[in-house]
Design a protein around this motif. Structure first.
Motif, PDB file in Angstrom:
ATOM      1  N   GLY A 124      19.669 -54.536  53.842  1.00 31.50           N
ATOM      2  CA  GLY A 124      18.341 -55.120  53.739  1.00 31.50           C
ATOM      3  C   GLY A 124      17.371 -54.208  53.008  1.00 31.50           C
ATOM      4  O   GLY A 124      17.541 -52.990  52.954  1.00 31.50           O
ATOM      5  N   SER A 125      16.348 -54.810  52.458  1.00 32.87           N
ATOM      6  CA  SER A 125      15.293 -54.079  51.767  1.00 32.87           C
ATOM      7  C   SER A 125      14.493 -53.243  52.766  1.00 32.87           C
ATOM      8  O   SER A 125      14.113 -53.725  53.833  1.00 32.87           O
ATOM      9  N   ASN A 126      14.281 -51.968  52.425  1.00 33.69           N
ATOM     10  CA  ASN A 126      13.490 -51.036  53.236  1.00 33.69           C
ATOM     11  C   ASN A 126      14.011 -50.868  54.658  1.00 33.69           C
ATOM     12  O   ASN A 126      13.254 -50.556  55.575  1.00 33.69           O
ATOM     13  N   ALA A 127      15.297 -51.073  54.859  1.00 33.42           N
ATOM     14  CA  ALA A 127      15.922 -50.837  56.160  1.00 33.42           C
ATOM     15  C   ALA A 127      16.660 -49.501  56.100  1.00 33.42           C
ATOM     16  O   ALA A 127      17.173 -49.108  55.055  1.00 33.42           O
ATOM     17  N   LEU A 128      16.674 -48.799  57.206  1.00 34.57           N
ATOM     18  CA  LEU A 128      17.431 -47.558  57.309  1.00 34.57           C
ATOM     19  C   LEU A 128      18.908 -47.913  57.474  1.00 34.57           C
ATOM     20  O   LEU A 128      19.271 -48.660  58.377  1.00 34.57           O
ATOM     21  N   ILE A 129      19.758 -47.391  56.586  1.00 33.13           N
ATOM     22  CA  ILE A 129      21.197 -47.631  56.660  1.00 33.13           C
ATOM     23  C   ILE A 129      21.846 -46.321  57.104  1.00 33.13           C
ATOM     24  O   ILE A 129      21.609 -45.274  56.501  1.00 33.13           O
ATOM     25  N   ILE A 130      22.633 -46.392  58.168  1.00 30.22           N
ATOM     26  CA  ILE A 130      23.296 -45.210  58.707  1.00 30.22           C
ATOM     27  C   ILE A 130      24.805 -45.397  58.581  1.00 30.22           C
ATOM     28  O   ILE A 130      25.347 -46.423  58.999  1.00 30.22           O
ATOM     29  N   ALA A 131      25.453 -44.403  57.981  1.00 30.08           N
ATOM     30  CA  ALA A 131      26.914 -44.408  57.833  1.00 30.08           C
ATOM     31  C   ALA A 131      27.485 -43.258  58.649  1.00 30.08           C
ATOM     32  O   ALA A 131      27.140 -42.098  58.406  1.00 30.08           O
ATOM     33  N   SER A 132      28.326 -43.586  59.628  1.00 30.83           N
ATOM     34  CA  SER A 132      29.042 -42.575  60.414  1.00 30.83           C
ATOM     35  C   SER A 132      30.485 -42.589  59.933  1.00 30.83           C
ATOM     36  O   SER A 132      31.154 -43.625  59.986  1.00 30.83           O
ATOM     37  N   VAL A 133      30.964 -41.433  59.460  1.00 31.02           N
ATOM     38  CA  VAL A 133      32.293 -41.330  58.860  1.00 31.02           C
ATOM     39  C   VAL A 133      33.123 -40.322  59.644  1.00 31.02           C
ATOM     40  O   VAL A 133      32.682 -39.195  59.861  1.00 31.02           O
ATOM     41  N   GLU A 180      40.354 -33.092  48.073  1.00 26.66           N
ATOM     42  CA  GLU A 180      41.075 -32.886  49.336  1.00 26.66           C
ATOM     43  C   GLU A 180      41.514 -34.205  49.960  1.00 26.66           C
ATOM     44  O   GLU A 180      40.696 -35.071  50.252  1.00 26.66           O
ATOM     45  N   THR A 181      42.811 -34.349  50.166  1.00 25.66           N
ATOM     46  CA  THR A 181      43.367 -35.547  50.772  1.00 25.66           C
ATOM     47  C   THR A 181      43.118 -35.542  52.281  1.00 25.66           C
ATOM     48  O   THR A 181      43.316 -34.522  52.945  1.00 25.66           O
ATOM     49  N   GLN A 182      42.694 -36.684  52.793  1.00 18.53           N
ATOM     50  CA  GLN A 182      42.519 -36.880  54.235  1.00 18.53           C
ATOM     51  C   GLN A 182      43.682 -37.739  54.738  1.00 18.53           C
ATOM     52  O   GLN A 182      44.204 -38.577  54.011  1.00 18.53           O
ATOM     53  N   ALA A 183      44.066 -37.558  56.002  1.00 16.01           N
ATOM     54  CA  ALA A 183      45.163 -38.343  56.569  1.00 16.01           C
ATOM     55  C   ALA A 183      44.692 -39.715  57.022  1.00 16.01           C
ATOM     56  O   ALA A 183      45.451 -40.671  57.016  1.00 16.01           O
ATOM     57  N   ARG A 184      43.452 -39.804  57.427  1.00 15.35           N
ATOM     58  CA  ARG A 184      42.877 -41.081  57.854  1.00 15.35           C
ATOM     59  C   ARG A 184      41.366 -40.970  57.835  1.00 15.35           C
ATOM     60  O   ARG A 184      40.817 -39.880  57.848  1.00 15.35           O
ATOM     61  N   CYS A 185      40.729 -42.122  57.814  1.00 13.91           N
ATOM     62  CA  CYS A 185      39.269 -42.165  57.749  1.00 13.91           C
ATOM     63  C   CYS A 185      38.794 -43.425  58.466  1.00 13.91           C
ATOM     64  O   CYS A 185      39.447 -44.471  58.403  1.00 13.91           O
ATOM     65  N   GLY A 186      37.678 -43.319  59.136  1.00 14.90           N
ATOM     66  CA  GLY A 186      37.056 -44.468  59.775  1.00 14.90           C
ATOM     67  C   GLY A 186      35.564 -44.438  59.525  1.00 14.90           C
ATOM     68  O   GLY A 186      34.992 -43.378  59.262  1.00 14.90           O
ATOM     69  N   TRP A 187      34.933 -45.597  59.587  1.00 15.23           N
ATOM     70  CA  TRP A 187      33.497 -45.645  59.305  1.00 15.23           C
ATOM     71  C   TRP A 187      32.832 -46.764  60.097  1.00 15.23           C
ATOM     72  O   TRP A 187      33.462 -47.759  60.441  1.00 15.23           O
ATOM     73  N   ILE A 188      31.573 -46.537  60.381  1.00 12.12           N
ATOM     74  CA  ILE A 188      30.691 -47.545  60.969  1.00 12.12           C
ATOM     75  C   ILE A 188      29.406 -47.494  60.152  1.00 12.12           C
ATOM     76  O   ILE A 188      28.809 -46.422  59.992  1.00 12.12           O
ATOM     77  N   ILE A 189      29.002 -48.645  59.611  1.00  8.01           N
ATOM     78  CA  ILE A 189      27.762 -48.731  58.835  1.00  8.01           C
ATOM     79  C   ILE A 189      26.813 -49.633  59.617  1.00  8.01           C
ATOM     80  O   ILE A 189      27.150 -50.771  59.935  1.00  8.01           O
ATOM     81  N   VAL A 193      18.763 -52.706  65.612  1.00  4.02           N
ATOM     82  CA  VAL A 193      19.940 -52.046  65.037  1.00  4.02           C
ATOM     83  C   VAL A 193      21.061 -53.070  64.972  1.00  4.02           C
ATOM     84  O   VAL A 193      21.350 -53.741  65.960  1.00  4.02           O
ATOM     85  N   ALA A 194      21.673 -53.204  63.800  1.00  2.00           N
ATOM     86  CA  ALA A 194      22.750 -54.178  63.616  1.00  2.00           C
ATOM     87  C   ALA A 194      23.930 -53.534  62.888  1.00  2.00           C
ATOM     88  O   ALA A 194      23.739 -52.813  61.907  1.00  2.00           O
ATOM     89  N   LEU A 195      25.122 -53.821  63.375  1.00  2.00           N
ATOM     90  CA  LEU A 195      26.343 -53.375  62.702  1.00  2.00           C
ATOM     91  C   LEU A 195      26.500 -54.174  61.411  1.00  2.00           C
ATOM     92  O   LEU A 195      26.420 -55.394  61.425  1.00  2.00           O
ATOM     93  N   ILE A 196      26.721 -53.465  60.294  1.00  2.00           N
ATOM     94  CA  ILE A 196      26.964 -54.146  59.015  1.00  2.00           C
ATOM     95  C   ILE A 196      28.465 -54.281  58.774  1.00  2.00           C
ATOM     96  O   ILE A 196      28.961 -55.325  58.405  1.00  2.00           O
ATOM     97  N   THR A 197      29.187 -53.181  58.949  1.00  2.00           N
ATOM     98  CA  THR A 197      30.641 -53.207  58.795  1.00  2.00           C
ATOM     99  C   THR A 197      31.231 -52.001  59.491  1.00  2.00           C
ATOM    100  O   THR A 197      30.546 -51.008  59.761  1.00  2.00           O
ATOM    101  N   LYS A 198      32.523 -52.089  59.775  1.00  2.00           N
ATOM    102  CA  LYS A 198      33.281 -50.969  60.309  1.00  2.00           C
ATOM    103  C   LYS A 198      34.697 -51.099  59.781  1.00  2.00           C
ATOM    104  O   LYS A 198      35.126 -52.183  59.380  1.00  2.00           O
ATOM    105  N   GLY A 199      35.404 -49.997  59.746  1.00  2.00           N
ATOM    106  CA  GLY A 199      36.770 -50.060  59.259  1.00  2.00           C
ATOM    107  C   GLY A 199      37.491 -48.742  59.416  1.00  2.00           C
ATOM    108  O   GLY A 199      36.885 -47.725  59.748  1.00  2.00           O
ATOM    109  N   THR A 200      38.791 -48.793  59.175  1.00  2.00           N
ATOM    110  CA  THR A 200      39.631 -47.596  59.226  1.00  2.00           C
ATOM    111  C   THR A 200      40.707 -47.692  58.161  1.00  2.00           C
ATOM    112  O   THR A 200      41.042 -48.778  57.692  1.00  2.00           O
TER     113      THR A 200
END
Length: 126
Positions: free
Chosen positions: A29-38, A101-110, A6-13
């Motif tokens: 990556g090819s044929n890799a599972l990509i998980i996005a937590s928002v 719908e407008t959000q006040a803030r957002c964060g993500w980890i891919i 498991v490797a972190l690709i990017t994160k941000g807010t």
């Protein structure tokens, strides 16, 4: 069997009030599972909406689960998890959209999970 990696690709807010957010450019990556937590928040007591879509990288993003929670600021937040996998993903940003719908803030980890097996529509780790 190969070891699962498991490797972190990017994160941000972002604290911008808006209806969509973009991550940094990534190269899945090819044929890799990509998980996005928002994670999204509003500045009132109303539960934030589930993102209406995630788009990018030539992948089809599928919602796995979503949960509303009360945060320490006295407002409500939501975490939503998406997954995607493809044989030839493209490089680029992921756009997280909330429709009108407008959000006040957002964060993500891919994150990327390598060495997974696909069984029909299910992902089997290991």
């Amino acid at each position: 069997m190969p070891k699962i990696i498991v490797a972190l690709i990017t994160k941000g807010t972002s604290v911008t009030d808006t209806t969509s957010y973009a991550t940094a450019s990534i190269t899945p990556g090819s044929n890799a599972l990509i998980i996005a937590s928002v994670v999204s928040c509003r500045t009132d007591s109303v539960a934030p909406s589930v993102p209406t879509s995630l788009t990018g990288n030539g992948l089809t993003w599928v919602q796995v689960n979503t949960v509303v929670y009360d945060n320490t600021l006295g407002t409500r937040g939501r975490i939503t998890v998406f997954r995607a996998m493809g044989q030839a993903p493209t490089t680029g940003a992921i756009t997280i959209s909330y429709g009108v719908e407008t959000q006040a803030r957002c964060g993500w980890i891919i994150a990327q999970v390598n060495n997974v097996v696909i069984d029909g529509t299910n992902v089997i780790l290991g």
